[in-house]
Design an enzyme around this catalytic site. Structure first.
Site, PDB file in Angstrom:
ATOM      1  N   CYS A  72       0.833  -1.207   0.000  1.00 56.35           N
ATOM      2  CA  CYS A  72       0.000   0.000   0.000  1.00 56.35           C
ATOM      3  C   CYS A  72       0.871   1.262   0.000  1.00 56.35           C
ATOM      4  O   CYS A  72       1.991   1.258   0.496  1.00 56.35           O
ATOM      5  CB  CYS A  72      -0.916  -0.006   1.219  1.00 56.35           C
ATOM      6  SG  CYS A  72      -2.281   1.157   1.056  1.00 56.35           S
ATOM      7  N   ASP A 114      -6.965  -3.712  10.851  1.00 56.73           N
ATOM      8  CA  ASP A 114      -5.785  -2.860  11.019  1.00 56.73           C
ATOM      9  C   ASP A 114      -5.717  -2.443  12.493  1.00 56.73           C
ATOM     10  O   ASP A 114      -6.699  -2.557  13.237  1.00 56.73           O
ATOM     11  CB  ASP A 114      -5.958  -1.624  10.119  1.00 56.73           C
ATOM     12  CG  ASP A 114      -4.670  -0.822   9.928  1.00 56.73           C
ATOM     13  OD1 ASP A 114      -3.612  -1.245  10.438  1.00 56.73           O
ATOM     14  OD2 ASP A 114      -4.740   0.231   9.272  1.00 56.73           O
TER      15      ASP A 114
END
Ligand SMILES: O=C(O)c1ccccc1NCC(=O)[C@H](O)[C@H](O)COP(=O)(O)O
Length: 244
Positions: free
Chosen positions: A8, A130
């Site tokens: 990412c 997350d």
């Protein structure tokens, strides 16, 4: 089944090429102005065009309005839209309908109670677990912090869920062993400074995931994490910090 890997916050042709050459399954482009990984639409469009079907293109948005969503669709033509803000289940459904593309919702995990939110998002295509950001954090994600993996050991999680938060080349094998995650996502752990991706770290991360699979990683264990989860974690004290 092969563990899927997402890199990412890519921001240059060189680091995107490194991710593709390493065999990343998904590559993420961040559109969130306060982030050191933020890309304007022209930059995101140029990078996305380089992917050419070699990986899934993911655009990361935080509480996007409809205009931002349309710009993302036009520029990145994403295979997956990652929502990393406070999007409600209703807003996620609306974004999915408007976009006509799969959506991945990020949920911050800081305490067992956070797992109770998972069924609210049963309609999403993918779920990303997350670490919750620390109080006062500027970024709702990409903070390089791990959550306590014991929180999800043994939890019933939707197919294709993705683990993120504080993963690095040197701890991803342990994360996979402890959580049984079918997919992993990394940003800070393959950087030399915030927003500066390192091709060698990208290659090392993907190699570590592949080596873990080749070694036949054990199923999720509930034992105490040793390395990463022992470090200060945004989630470790169980405070109810909002995702964004
Ligand atoms: O990366 C950012 O700057 C960012 C900004 C706003 C929302 C989310 C952001 N990043 C999310 C990710 O990169 C990952 O999905 C995840 O949080 C893992 O990050 P890291 O702990 O840095 O590996």
């Amino acid at each position: 089944m092969t563990t899927r890997v997402k890199i990412c916050g890519l921001g240059t042709p060189e680091t995107l090429a490194a991710a593709l050459e390493a065999g990343a399954d998904l590559v993420g482009f961040v559109h969130f102005a306060p982030s050191p990984r933020h890309l304007g639409w022209p930059e995101a469009q140029a990078l996305a065009a380089e992917v050419r079907g070699r990986a899934e293109r993911v655009v990361l948005l935080v509480d996007p309005d409809d205009a931002t969503l349309r710009a993302a669709l036009e520029s990145v033509a994403p295979d997956l839209i990652q929502l990393h803000g406070r999007e409600s289940p209703e807003r996620v459904a609306a974004i999915r309908a408007l976009a006509g593309r799969p959506v991945m919702k990020a949920l911050g995990i800081g305490a067992e109670a956070d797992l109770a939110r998972i069924p609210d998002y049963a309609a999403v295509d993918r779920l990303l677990l997350d670490a919750k950001p620390p109080p006062g954090a500027v970024l709702p994600g990409g903070n390089g912090l791990a959550f306590d993996w014991r929180l999800i050991a043994g939890a019933r999680l939707p197919a294709g869920w993705m683990l993120s938060g504080g993963l690095r080349p040197d701890n991803v094998a342990e994360a996979l062993a402890r959580t049984g995650a079918p997919a992993v996502d990394v940003s800070s752990g393959v950087e030399t400074a915030p927003g500066i991706k390192d091709p060698a770290l990208i290659a090392a991360f993907v190699a570590a995931v592949r080596a873990s699979a080749a070694a036949g990683r054990p199923s999720a264990a509930a034992g105490r994490p040793s390395a990463a989860a022992d470090r200060p974690s945004a989630a470790a004290d169980g405070r109810d910090v909002p995702l964004a």
